[in-house]
Design a protein around this motif. Structure first.
Motif, PDB file in Angstrom:
ATOM      1  N   LEU A  23       8.889   9.894  -1.028  1.00 46.58           N
ATOM      2  CA  LEU A  23       9.440   9.119  -2.141  1.00 46.58           C
ATOM      3  C   LEU A  23       9.917   7.748  -1.659  1.00 46.58           C
ATOM      4  O   LEU A  23       9.674   6.723  -2.316  1.00 46.58           O
ATOM      5  CB  LEU A  23      10.596   9.885  -2.786  1.00 46.58           C
ATOM      6  N   ALA A  24      10.586   7.721  -0.506  1.00 46.89           N
ATOM      7  CA  ALA A  24      11.041   6.443   0.049  1.00 46.89           C
ATOM      8  C   ALA A  24       9.866   5.544   0.400  1.00 46.89           C
ATOM      9  O   ALA A  24       9.910   4.324   0.204  1.00 46.89           O
ATOM     10  CB  ALA A  24      11.907   6.700   1.287  1.00 46.89           C
ATOM     11  N   ALA A  25       8.782   6.159   0.900  1.00 46.37           N
ATOM     12  CA  ALA A  25       7.605   5.366   1.246  1.00 46.37           C
ATOM     13  C   ALA A  25       6.975   4.738   0.008  1.00 46.37           C
ATOM     14  O   ALA A  25       6.507   3.598   0.041  1.00 46.37           O
ATOM     15  CB  ALA A  25       6.578   6.239   1.969  1.00 46.37           C
ATOM     16  N   LEU A  26       6.945   5.491  -1.098  1.00 47.95           N
ATOM     17  CA  LEU A  26       6.379   4.951  -2.335  1.00 47.95           C
ATOM     18  C   LEU A  26       7.234   3.819  -2.890  1.00 47.95           C
ATOM     19  O   LEU A  26       6.714   2.807  -3.370  1.00 47.95           O
ATOM     20  CB  LEU A  26       6.253   6.067  -3.373  1.00 47.95           C
ATOM     21  N   ILE A  27       8.558   3.971  -2.825  1.00 45.35           N
ATOM     22  CA  ILE A  27       9.444   2.944  -3.364  1.00 45.35           C
ATOM     23  C   ILE A  27       9.429   1.692  -2.505  1.00 45.35           C
ATOM     24  O   ILE A  27       9.319   0.568  -3.007  1.00 45.35           O
ATOM     25  CB  ILE A  27      10.882   3.499  -3.478  1.00 45.35           C
ATOM     26  N   GLN A  28       9.503   1.874  -1.173  1.00 41.01           N
ATOM     27  CA  GLN A  28       9.550   0.735  -0.262  1.00 41.01           C
ATOM     28  C   GLN A  28       8.171   0.216   0.113  1.00 41.01           C
ATOM     29  O   GLN A  28       8.052  -0.834   0.747  1.00 41.01           O
ATOM     30  CB  GLN A  28      10.297   1.135   1.021  1.00 41.01           C
ATOM     31  N   GLN A  29       7.121   0.981  -0.262  1.00 43.74           N
ATOM     32  CA  GLN A  29       5.736   0.618   0.080  1.00 43.74           C
ATOM     33  C   GLN A  29       5.560   0.436   1.580  1.00 43.74           C
ATOM     34  O   GLN A  29       5.020  -0.555   2.068  1.00 43.74           O
ATOM     35  CB  GLN A  29       5.306  -0.651  -0.666  1.00 43.74           C
TER      36      GLN A  29
END
Length: 319
Positions: A23-29
């Motif tokens: 989820l953090a990877a998707l938000i922070q790209q």
């Protein structure tokens, strides 16, 4: 009374952790694969802590850990995953897998190579790269080579670094200028590199030209060679495997002789004069334009295609 199973809490913690990371990877790209690959031993630590904590906090005098089918399956999956990650790490595959996952294709133009051709040079001999190549008319006294194509890499900077590895070297020995190409790394499996790279060569006038391709025992690719008739200002010798295309305009003054494996390998929109050699059973095709001043001799295991086009017709069609 609820029965505790080994691995159930560990699996829950791992699923929550991986979910938060993704989820953090998707938000922070940002790529999360590096974190997962670097921290995989935590799987074993969490599983071990779960057993130790249970034994420590248990109120029973002789605590027993129950292993049912689901628990055994969770432990088996965790063990296989850990052993697999250790094996992959030890053989150095993780960096390549990570790079391949994070890579994409970039259009790259390799640095231009300009080679001064002395007036003492009578012949230019090319050892071709394992890539498509085009020969065109250039300027007097100068050989110009550049390349353009698609390179798979993690970034544009890395793609340009890979493209630069396709160097061109030129050495004059007597009256012959030897030109050789260093191949750009090819993209295959988990290796990054060129997926589609094409060279263009601008030839000086009035030089004999011989074209050969370097072969390797494990190379099964046959790359095309394309020659413009404007580039033929003296005799040409082409000895390659793969397709050879000769684009001939109405001002050409040349004679083409092609030795191929069979009549079906002679292609194009011209009328070939063919004969079959009795000893080798190869087909020899001939076609001439103008008075046939310059000779183009082609020995090829693939197709030879001659395309004739009229400057006037092309100009009228264009305008």
């Amino acid at each position: 009374m609820r029965q505790w199973r080994v691995g159930s809490m560990s699996m829950g913690v791992l699923l929550i952790s991986f979910g938060i990371l993704l989820l953090a990877a998707l938000i922070q790209q940002t790529p999360v694969i590096n974190l997962i690959l670097d921290w995989w031993p935590v799987v074993l630590i969490i599983l071990g802590l779960e057993v130790v904590v249970y034994l420590f906090l248990s109120k029973e005098e002789h605590p027993k850990i129950k292993y049912d089918l689901l628990s055994m399956f969770l432990i088996f999956v965790t063990g296989i995953f850990s052993l697999g990650m250790y094996t992959v790490s030890s053989i150095g595959l993780i960096p390549r897998v990570t790079a391949a996952i994070a890579s994409q294709e970039y259009t790259v133009v390799a640095p231009e190579s300009k080679i001064r051709v002395s007036s003492s040079v009578e012949k230019i001999e090319f050892i071709l790269p394992n890539a498509p190549i085009n020969f065109k008319k250039g300027e007097e006294g100068q050989l110009v080579i550049f390349a353009r194509g698609q390179v798979t890499a993690e970034s544009m900077e890395r793609a340009e670094e890979l493209a630069v590895q396709g160097k061109v070297t030129a050495d004059q020995v007597g009256e012959v200028l030897y030109v050789q190409f260093s191949d750009v790394p090819q993209a295959k499996s988990f290796n990054l590199g060129a997926a589609d790279f094409t060279y263009t060569v601008f030839l000086p006038e009035d030089k004999l030209v011989e074209i050969k391709r370097q072969y390797f025992y494990n190379s099964y690719h046959y790359y095309p060679v394309e020659i413009d008739s404007d580039a033929v200002s003296n005799h040409f010798m082409v000895d390659v495997s793969g397709s050879v295309r000769l684009r001939v305009n109405s001002q050409a003054d040349l004679a083409v002789t092609a030795v191929v494996i069979g009549p079906n390998s002679l292609r194009g929109n011209v009328d070939w004069s063919m004969e079959t050699q009795s000893e080798t059973h190869e087909t020899v095709g001939n076609v001439s334009f103008g008075s046939g001043l310059h000779r183009v001799n082609i020995v090829n295991q693939g197709d030879v295609e001659v395309i004739f086009f009229d400057y006037v017709q092309v100009e009228e069609t264009f305008f």
